[in-house]
Design a protein around this motif. Structure first.
Motif, short mmCIF file in Angstrom:
data_model
loop_
_atom_site.label_atom_id
_atom_site.label_comp_id
_atom_site.label_asym_id
_atom_site.label_seq_id
_atom_site.Cartn_x
_atom_site.Cartn_y
_atom_site.Cartn_z
N THR A 1 -27.51 26.89 41.28
CA THR A 1 -28.93 27.19 41.07
C THR A 1 -29.77 25.93 41.18
O THR A 1 -30.85 25.93 41.80
CB THR A 1 -29.12 27.85 39.69
OG1 THR A 1 -28.34 29.04 39.62
CG2 THR A 1 -30.58 28.19 39.44
N ARG B 1 -39.45 28.24 36.10
CA ARG B 1 -38.96 28.94 34.91
C ARG B 1 -37.61 28.39 34.47
O ARG B 1 -37.32 28.33 33.27
CB ARG B 1 -38.83 30.44 35.19
CG ARG B 1 -40.16 31.17 35.21
CD ARG B 1 -39.93 32.66 35.17
NE ARG B 1 -41.15 33.38 35.53
CZ ARG B 1 -41.22 34.35 36.44
NH1 ARG B 1 -40.13 34.72 37.08
NH2 ARG B 1 -42.35 34.95 36.70
N ARG C 1 -39.76 30.96 39.88
CA ARG C 1 -38.52 30.99 39.10
C ARG C 1 -37.88 29.60 39.00
O ARG C 1 -37.16 29.33 38.04
CB ARG C 1 -37.55 31.99 39.72
CG ARG C 1 -38.00 33.44 39.56
CD ARG C 1 -37.14 34.40 40.34
NE ARG C 1 -37.58 35.77 40.11
CZ ARG C 1 -37.14 36.82 40.81
NH1 ARG C 1 -36.25 36.64 41.77
NH2 ARG C 1 -37.59 38.04 40.54
N GLU D 1 -46.40 27.90 33.23
CA GLU D 1 -45.00 27.49 33.06
C GLU D 1 -44.91 26.06 32.53
O GLU D 1 -44.10 25.77 31.64
CB GLU D 1 -44.24 27.61 34.39
CG GLU D 1 -44.05 29.02 34.88
CD GLU D 1 -43.25 29.88 33.91
OE1 GLU D 1 -42.31 29.36 33.27
OE2 GLU D 1 -43.57 31.08 33.79
N THR E 1 -28.87 32.56 38.45
CA THR E 1 -29.56 33.72 39.00
C THR E 1 -28.58 34.87 39.17
O THR E 1 -27.39 34.65 39.41
CB THR E 1 -30.21 33.38 40.35
OG1 THR E 1 -29.20 32.87 41.24
CG2 THR E 1 -31.30 32.34 40.18
N ASP F 1 -39.45 34.71 44.64
CA ASP F 1 -40.48 34.22 43.71
C ASP F 1 -40.20 32.75 43.39
O ASP F 1 -39.39 32.44 42.51
CB ASP F 1 -40.48 35.04 42.42
CG ASP F 1 -41.63 34.65 41.49
OD1 ASP F 1 -42.35 33.68 41.81
OD2 ASP F 1 -41.82 35.31 40.45
N SER G 1 -33.30 34.51 45.42
CA SER G 1 -34.14 34.68 44.23
C SER G 1 -35.37 33.80 44.29
O SER G 1 -36.49 34.26 44.03
CB SER G 1 -33.32 34.36 42.98
OG SER G 1 -34.11 34.51 41.82
N PHE G 2 -35.19 32.53 44.65
CA PHE G 2 -36.31 31.59 44.68
C PHE G 2 -37.23 31.86 45.87
O PHE G 2 -38.42 31.54 45.81
CB PHE G 2 -35.81 30.15 44.70
CG PHE G 2 -35.06 29.76 43.45
CD1 PHE G 2 -35.30 30.40 42.25
CD2 PHE G 2 -34.10 28.76 43.48
CE1 PHE G 2 -34.61 30.06 41.09
CE2 PHE G 2 -33.40 28.40 42.33
CZ PHE G 2 -33.66 29.05 41.13
N ARG H 1 -34.23 40.22 38.62
CA ARG H 1 -34.77 39.38 37.56
C ARG H 1 -34.36 37.93 37.78
O ARG H 1 -33.46 37.62 38.56
CB ARG H 1 -34.33 39.90 36.19
CG ARG H 1 -35.02 41.23 35.89
CD ARG H 1 -34.77 41.80 34.55
NE ARG H 1 -35.60 43.00 34.39
CZ ARG H 1 -36.78 43.03 33.79
NH1 ARG H 1 -37.29 41.93 33.26
NH2 ARG H 1 -37.46 44.16 33.71
N ASP H 2 -35.06 37.02 37.06
CA ASP H 2 -34.91 35.61 37.37
C ASP H 2 -33.53 35.04 37.07
O ASP H 2 -32.92 34.37 37.90
CB ASP H 2 -36.01 34.79 36.68
CG ASP H 2 -36.13 35.07 35.20
OD1 ASP H 2 -35.28 35.79 34.64
OD2 ASP H 2 -37.11 34.58 34.59
#
Length: 478
Positions: free
Chosen positions: A197, A181, A178, A219, A164, A175, A171-172, A131-132
């Motif tokens: 992050t 986000r 994010r 977004e 994250t 996706d 993570s990035f 998850r983000d």
């Protein structure tokens, strides 16, 4: 993890949540458990409850595949929809509750593709790991209501930090959306982004270009309509993401505004946005907010250095309207939204021709007619656009606009300004001129409308006489 780790207010929120949704989640949890499947309340639903916000939308995750989810809830739900089933999500309604049930998953982008690849997972912990942000990686197993927080989301929630669950670079890369986000949640929740992050967002900003315009628009729109859009926009600009998704915004940073030399146009724009928000009456107004954000984007292209060190931006409202239309079209905004926002940008300086109230009634009528259904928003945008620190000047501008609004109200009462039409309709024009429908009737209608705006109501006989005179001058009547 025990719910005893929660604060008193959070435990109250959980109790309140279960008081409301127990009939739904308990039934659903038992329904899945009886068939040997796991299901948990997850993500934003858990986060929002812990923040004291309980809505009617519930997000759940399960090890059951989408086809099995459909089978399990077919006779239980009041209605079902499968628009997101390709991404593992089944939607359902039970009473007043709207549920999205998503199979454990992970997703990543091929560097050459704009669409994420969905891969189903087998464990709740694995699902939470992809998850983000950690604040969205908390869950409540059902039906036992076990609180699951493997990545310290509760601590981040207390600290109001976005981090994250794993390495932000991974993570990035999985996706890139994010990164946007993070800025969006900064706007919606008022949270900050933790340094590691944010560093990854900055280093990987160009990765956002692989994401589709529609997802980026969604977004950005949520960010603009958030409670703290300045914070979100600041993250976009400072990380370099704005240069890829909304380049007009960082382009304002060094363009000095001739009316407000104590600040650059970027800072002026953020203040105008905040002041426009203060004037909202019924919650976020996306048209007004986008117009406030974009109202001066024409300044960089129209900047001119004048004698004496003065800087001018002649016709920046016209140029800005074209830039706004192009950018919002590329972001796939609905046509009516594009039209309304760009029109407000085009009109935002019109009031400054009012001077000390010298406009004729005709000019006031034109102001109202040109604004059309956007008049109330134009009032708000114009007022918000005053950011001078000179109190006397600000008060004078406010009084002058008060006077204009009073004149508009008086004329509206007398003449129903919002419904201004020529005093002769199309059929009457055809009868007087003796010509069939066509371009001539359109020209005659425009003539009568302009006369109506200039002279007000003169009566049908006078309007017909003026129409005949116009027709003779233009060779339509001999």
């Amino acid at each position: 993890m025990s719910l005893s780790n929660l604060t008193e207010s959070q435990r109250h929120g959980m109790s309140e949540l279960f008081r409301k949704i127990a009939p739904v989640v308990d039934e659903l949890g038992e329904l899945f458990a009886d068939r040997g499947y796991e299901i948990a309340l997850v993500g934003g639903s858990v986060r929002d409850v812990l923040l004291g916000r309980i809505g009617n939308d519930l997000d759940l995750t399960t090890d059951a595949r989408p086809e099995t989810v459909l089978e399990l809830i077919r006779d239980w739900a009041d209605s079902i929809w499968t628009i997101g089933i390709d991404f593992g999500t089944v939607g359902a309604r039970k009473g007043n509750w709207l549920l999205e049930i998503t199979t454990y998953r992970s997703e990543s982008y091929d560097p050459r593709s704009r669409k994420p690849e969905v891969i189903y997972g087998d464990t709740l912990e694995g699902d939470l790991a992809r998850r983000d942000f950690a604040v969205n990686a908390m869950a409540l197993r059902l039906p036992g209501r076990e609180f699951v927080d493997p990545h310290g989301g509760l601590d981040d929630l207390h600290a109001k930090v976005l981090r994250t669950p794993g390495p932000p670079e991974r993570s990035f890369d999985d996706d890139p959306l994010r990164m946007l986000r993070a800025a969006r949640f900064a706007s919606q929740l008022g949270f900050t982004v933790d340094p590691a992050t944010f560093a990854a967002m900055t280093a990987m900003a160009d990765r956002i270009e692989i994401v589709s315009a529609e997802r980026i628009r969604e977004e950005l729109d949520k960010l603009i309509c958030g409670a703290h859009p300045r914070e979100g926009l600041g993250h976009l600009v400072q990380s370099g993401l704005a240069a890829h998704v909304l380049p007009e915004l960082p382009g304002l940073r060094l363009e000095i505004d001739e009316h407000h030399r104590h600040k650059d146009v970027y800072e002026h724009t953020l203040i105008v946005l905040e002041q426009a928000i203060d004037l909202e009456e019924k919650g976020p107004d996306r048209i007004l907010r986008w117009a406030a954000l974009m109202h001066d984007v024409g300044k960089p292209k129209t900047r001119r250095h004048e004698p004496g060190g003065r800087v001018s931006f002649h016709h920046h409202e016209v140029v800005g309207a074209k830039i706004t239309k192009k950018r919002m079209t590329e972001l796939r905004f609905p046509k009516d939204v594009v039209a309304d926002v760009s029109r407000l940008v085009e009109l935002h300086l019109r009031f400054h021709g009012y001077g000390g109230g010298e406009w004729t009634d005709s000019a006031v009528r034109r102001y109202v007619r040109d604004a059309g259904h956007l008049l109330d928003r134009l009032h708000k945008l114009t007022r918000a656009d005053c950011t001078t620190r000179n109190r006397r000047k600000a008060q004078a501008l406010s009084r002058t606009y008060d006077q204009l609004e009073e004149r508009i109200a008086r004329l509206a009462e007398e003449e129903e300004l919002g419904k201004i039409r020529p005093e002769l309709d199309g059929n009457e024009i055809q009868e007087i001129l003796g010509v069939p429908p066509g371009p001539v009737i359109g020209r005659a209608y425009k003539f009568l409308l302009d006369m109506r705006m200039d002279e007000g109501i003169i009566g049908k006989e006078a309007a017909a006489e003026a129409l005949r005179a116009w027709a003779e001058e233009n060779g339509i009547l001999s």
